[in-house]
Scaffold this motif. Structure first.
Motif, PDB file in Angstrom:
ATOM      1  N   SER A 120       0.823  -1.212   0.168  1.00  0.00           N
ATOM      2  CA  SER A 120       0.011  -0.066   0.060  1.00  0.00           C
ATOM      3  C   SER A 120       0.856   1.259  -0.021  1.00  0.00           C
ATOM      4  O   SER A 120       0.341   2.301   0.112  1.00  0.00           O
ATOM      5  CB  SER A 120      -1.083  -0.190   1.129  1.00  0.00           C
ATOM      6  OG  SER A 120      -0.227  -0.432   2.312  1.00  0.00           O
ATOM      7  N   ASN A 121       1.979   1.098   0.079  1.00  0.00           N
ATOM      8  CA  ASN A 121       3.128   2.399  -0.104  1.00  0.00           C
ATOM      9  C   ASN A 121       2.605   3.007  -1.393  1.00  0.00           C
ATOM     10  O   ASN A 121       2.653   2.465  -2.700  1.00  0.00           O
ATOM     11  CB  ASN A 121       4.367   1.662  -0.082  1.00  0.00           C
ATOM     12  CG  ASN A 121       5.470   3.042  -0.402  1.00  0.00           C
ATOM     13  OD1 ASN A 121       5.721   3.460  -1.419  1.00  0.00           O
ATOM     14  ND2 ASN A 121       5.833   3.380   0.701  1.00  0.00           N
ATOM     15  N   ALA A 122       2.507   4.342  -1.379  1.00  0.00           N
ATOM     16  CA  ALA A 122       2.068   5.106  -2.404  1.00  0.00           C
ATOM     17  C   ALA A 122       3.142   4.967  -3.671  1.00  0.00           C
ATOM     18  O   ALA A 122       2.658   4.922  -4.748  1.00  0.00           O
ATOM     19  CB  ALA A 122       2.009   6.423  -2.034  1.00  0.00           C
ATOM     20  N   ALA A 123       4.728   5.211  -3.252  1.00  0.00           N
ATOM     21  CA  ALA A 123       5.455   5.011  -4.479  1.00  0.00           C
ATOM     22  C   ALA A 123       5.404   3.621  -4.887  1.00  0.00           C
ATOM     23  O   ALA A 123       5.516   3.528  -6.519  1.00  0.00           O
ATOM     24  CB  ALA A 123       6.879   5.271  -3.883  1.00  0.00           C
ATOM     25  N   VAL A 124       5.203   2.585  -4.394  1.00  0.00           N
ATOM     26  CA  VAL A 124       4.984   1.415  -4.762  1.00  0.00           C
ATOM     27  C   VAL A 124       3.710   1.236  -5.918  1.00  0.00           C
ATOM     28  O   VAL A 124       3.942   0.596  -6.979  1.00  0.00           O
ATOM     29  CB  VAL A 124       5.043   0.098  -3.766  1.00  0.00           C
ATOM     30  CG1 VAL A 124       4.450  -1.206  -4.301  1.00  0.00           C
ATOM     31  CG2 VAL A 124       6.260   0.244  -2.906  1.00  0.00           C
ATOM     32  N   ILE A 125       2.926   1.675  -5.255  1.00  0.00           N
ATOM     33  CA  ILE A 125       1.605   1.698  -6.366  1.00  0.00           C
ATOM     34  C   ILE A 125       1.844   2.520  -7.400  1.00  0.00           C
ATOM     35  O   ILE A 125       1.544   1.938  -8.789  1.00  0.00           O
ATOM     36  CB  ILE A 125       0.420   2.448  -5.464  1.00  0.00           C
ATOM     37  CG1 ILE A 125       0.048   1.520  -4.307  1.00  0.00           C
ATOM     38  CG2 ILE A 125      -0.901   2.558  -6.475  1.00  0.00           C
ATOM     39  CD1 ILE A 125      -1.102   2.063  -3.303  1.00  0.00           C
ATOM     40  N   GLY A 126       2.599   3.717  -7.411  1.00  0.00           N
ATOM     41  CA  GLY A 126       2.814   4.601  -8.561  1.00  0.00           C
ATOM     42  C   GLY A 126       3.625   3.853  -9.601  1.00  0.00           C
ATOM     43  O   GLY A 126       3.417   3.816 -10.695  1.00  0.00           O
ATOM     44  N   LEU A 127       4.802   3.050  -9.007  1.00  0.00           N
ATOM     45  CA  LEU A 127       5.725   2.457  -9.851  1.00  0.00           C
ATOM     46  C   LEU A 127       5.130   1.440 -10.466  1.00  0.00           C
ATOM     47  O   LEU A 127       5.596   0.921 -11.611  1.00  0.00           O
ATOM     48  CB  LEU A 127       7.103   2.177  -8.954  1.00  0.00           C
ATOM     49  CG  LEU A 127       8.132   3.392  -8.788  1.00  0.00           C
ATOM     50  CD1 LEU A 127       9.028   2.832  -7.948  1.00  0.00           C
ATOM     51  CD2 LEU A 127       8.650   3.842 -10.166  1.00  0.00           C
ATOM     52  N   THR A 128       4.118   0.695  -9.704  1.00  0.00           N
ATOM     53  CA  THR A 128       3.502  -0.383 -10.347  1.00  0.00           C
ATOM     54  C   THR A 128       2.667  -0.095 -11.742  1.00  0.00           C
ATOM     55  O   THR A 128       2.777  -0.835 -12.686  1.00  0.00           O
ATOM     56  CB  THR A 128       2.687  -1.092  -9.379  1.00  0.00           C
ATOM     57  OG1 THR A 128       3.465  -1.511  -8.226  1.00  0.00           O
ATOM     58  CG2 THR A 128       1.773  -2.667  -9.734  1.00  0.00           C
ATOM     59  N   GLY A 129       2.043   0.970 -11.278  1.00  0.00           N
ATOM     60  CA  GLY A 129       1.420   1.806 -12.650  1.00  0.00           C
ATOM     61  C   GLY A 129       2.249   2.046 -13.733  1.00  0.00           C
ATOM     62  O   GLY A 129       2.000   1.764 -14.836  1.00  0.00           O
ATOM     63  N   THR A 130       3.436   2.366 -13.427  1.00  0.00           N
ATOM     64  CA  THR A 130       4.353   2.881 -14.423  1.00  0.00           C
ATOM     65  C   THR A 130       4.861   1.487 -15.311  1.00  0.00           C
ATOM     66  O   THR A 130       4.805   1.345 -16.421  1.00  0.00           O
ATOM     67  CB  THR A 130       5.650   3.619 -13.814  1.00  0.00           C
ATOM     68  OG1 THR A 130       5.290   4.634 -13.287  1.00  0.00           O
ATOM     69  CG2 THR A 130       6.609   3.797 -15.015  1.00  0.00           C
ATOM     70  N   TYR A 131       5.010   0.264 -14.439  1.00  0.00           N
ATOM     71  CA  TYR A 131       5.455  -1.039 -15.212  1.00  0.00           C
ATOM     72  C   TYR A 131       4.242  -1.214 -16.081  1.00  0.00           C
ATOM     73  O   TYR A 131       4.514  -1.741 -17.378  1.00  0.00           O
ATOM     74  CB  TYR A 131       5.425  -1.859 -13.891  1.00  0.00           C
ATOM     75  CG  TYR A 131       5.633  -3.216 -14.414  1.00  0.00           C
ATOM     76  CD1 TYR A 131       7.091  -3.819 -14.730  1.00  0.00           C
ATOM     77  CD2 TYR A 131       4.615  -4.225 -14.770  1.00  0.00           C
ATOM     78  CE1 TYR A 131       6.930  -5.052 -15.422  1.00  0.00           C
ATOM     79  CE2 TYR A 131       4.530  -5.458 -15.267  1.00  0.00           C
ATOM     80  CZ  TYR A 131       5.800  -6.010 -15.549  1.00  0.00           C
ATOM     81  OH  TYR A 131       6.121  -7.118 -16.022  1.00  0.00           O
ATOM     82  N   HIS A 132       2.836  -1.311 -15.633  1.00  0.00           N
ATOM     83  CA  HIS A 132       1.682  -1.659 -16.421  1.00  0.00           C
ATOM     84  C   HIS A 132       1.623  -0.640 -17.540  1.00  0.00           C
ATOM     85  O   HIS A 132       1.249  -1.154 -18.680  1.00  0.00           O
ATOM     86  CB  HIS A 132       0.699  -1.714 -15.411  1.00  0.00           C
ATOM     87  CG  HIS A 132       0.534  -3.083 -14.767  1.00  0.00           C
ATOM     88  ND1 HIS A 132       0.202  -4.478 -15.431  1.00  0.00           N
ATOM     89  CD2 HIS A 132       0.956  -3.181 -13.491  1.00  0.00           C
ATOM     90  CE1 HIS A 132       0.483  -5.108 -14.496  1.00  0.00           C
ATOM     91  NE2 HIS A 132       0.806  -4.491 -13.241  1.00  0.00           N
ATOM     92  N   ASN A 133       1.990   0.583 -17.416  1.00  0.00           N
ATOM     93  CA  ASN A 133       1.710   1.451 -18.340  1.00  0.00           C
ATOM     94  C   ASN A 133       2.680   1.137 -19.586  1.00  0.00           C
ATOM     95  O   ASN A 133       2.476   1.336 -20.796  1.00  0.00           O
ATOM     96  CB  ASN A 133       1.950   2.917 -17.887  1.00  0.00           C
ATOM     97  CG  ASN A 133       0.807   3.612 -17.186  1.00  0.00           C
ATOM     98  OD1 ASN A 133      -0.361   2.864 -17.352  1.00  0.00           O
ATOM     99  ND2 ASN A 133       1.075   4.293 -16.276  1.00  0.00           N
ATOM    100  N   LEU A 134       4.019   0.861 -19.187  1.00  0.00           N
ATOM    101  CA  LEU A 134       4.916   0.631 -20.239  1.00  0.00           C
ATOM    102  C   LEU A 134       4.558  -0.667 -20.791  1.00  0.00           C
ATOM    103  O   LEU A 134       4.616  -0.706 -22.143  1.00  0.00           O
ATOM    104  CB  LEU A 134       6.481   0.325 -19.524  1.00  0.00           C
ATOM    105  CG  LEU A 134       7.380   1.560 -18.935  1.00  0.00           C
ATOM    106  CD1 LEU A 134       8.336   1.136 -18.304  1.00  0.00           C
ATOM    107  CD2 LEU A 134       7.564   2.314 -20.057  1.00  0.00           C
TER     108      LEU A 134
END
Ligand code: NI
Length: 228
Positions: A207-221
């Motif tokens: 639930s860490n905000a940066a972890v959520i954000g970077l997971t989003g970046t992975y899926h966006n790539l």
């Protein structure tokens, strides 16, 4: 990317595989290769339509499909049915060659683009002499000889060979993967990112905000690069 993935097959998988391989009928390996590769090829293979090959394919595919590192590293769209080869006696090497870009699957008529070449080692390395898989790429030459059950993945674009087996026998499975991510470089970025994200999740939680954000970046790539 050249990647060593340990313990894809379990000791039980290997026991079952070696029981089947003990009674298997081997035939000339040249029948499944393109012209250039066939000239360099001096090994034996199991016929794809034999019951032994079918039973072994199930063992290998089950191992591949449950392994998280293989899933993350290949992002597979299609996997060619695994084949099985033997290097021993007179038919003991496979000289420098390239793999054909397209693999035709005889049983289904499907075609697999060979983005990634994979070898599953089925014998312990100290049970035979020689038999290293030598892969040449922009990173130089790599000599690969792994424990039974381990897998090496390497780009389908490389020149590679199997050195002569001078005693004992080398049994292996090999197959190709067409990835949802065609580019080796992009696939490497996604694999690295997935590994770093796994570490971050371990340290900071889901639930860490940066972890959520970077997971989003992975899926966006992934969304930007993948072909379905
Ligand atoms: Ni090859």
């Amino acid at each position: 990317m050249l990647l060593h993935v340990p313990s894809v097959l379990t000791p039980d998988d290997l026991r079952r595989a070696s029981e089947i391989l003990r009674t298997a009928q081997w035939s000339d390996g040249r029948r499944t290769s393109g012209e250039q590769a066939a000239q360099a090829k001096h090994n034996q293979q199991l016929r794809e339509d034999s019951p032994e090959c079918r039973a072994l394919q199930q063992i290998v595919l089950a191992g591949i499909e449950r392994h998280p590192i293989l899933i993350s590293a290949t992002l597979a769209k299609h996997i060619s049915p695994p084949l099985f080869n033997r290097y021993a006696g007179e038919q003991n090497y496979f000289g420098d060659h390239v793999d054909s870009a397209i693999r035709h699957v005889n049983s289904s008529g499907a075609r697999v683009r060979t983005d990634i070449s994979c070898t599953v080692f089925l014998c312990e390395p100290d049970s035979y002499e020689g038999g290293e898989l030598v892969i040449t790429d922009t990173f130089g030459q790599q000599r690969v000889k792994l424990p039974a059950g381990d897998v090496v993945l390497y780009p389908g674009s490389t020149v590679h060979r199997v050195e002569p087996v001078t005693s004992g026998e080398r049994l292996a499975s090999f197959f190709w993967v067409q990835s949802m991510i065609r580019s080796d470089q992009q696939r490497r970025i996604l694999f690295d990112m997935d590994n770093h994200l796994r570490e971050l999740r371990g340290s900071f939680g889901e639930s860490n905000a940066a972890v959520i954000g970077l997971t989003g970046t992975y899926h966006n790539l992934l969304r930007m690069w993948m072909e379905l």
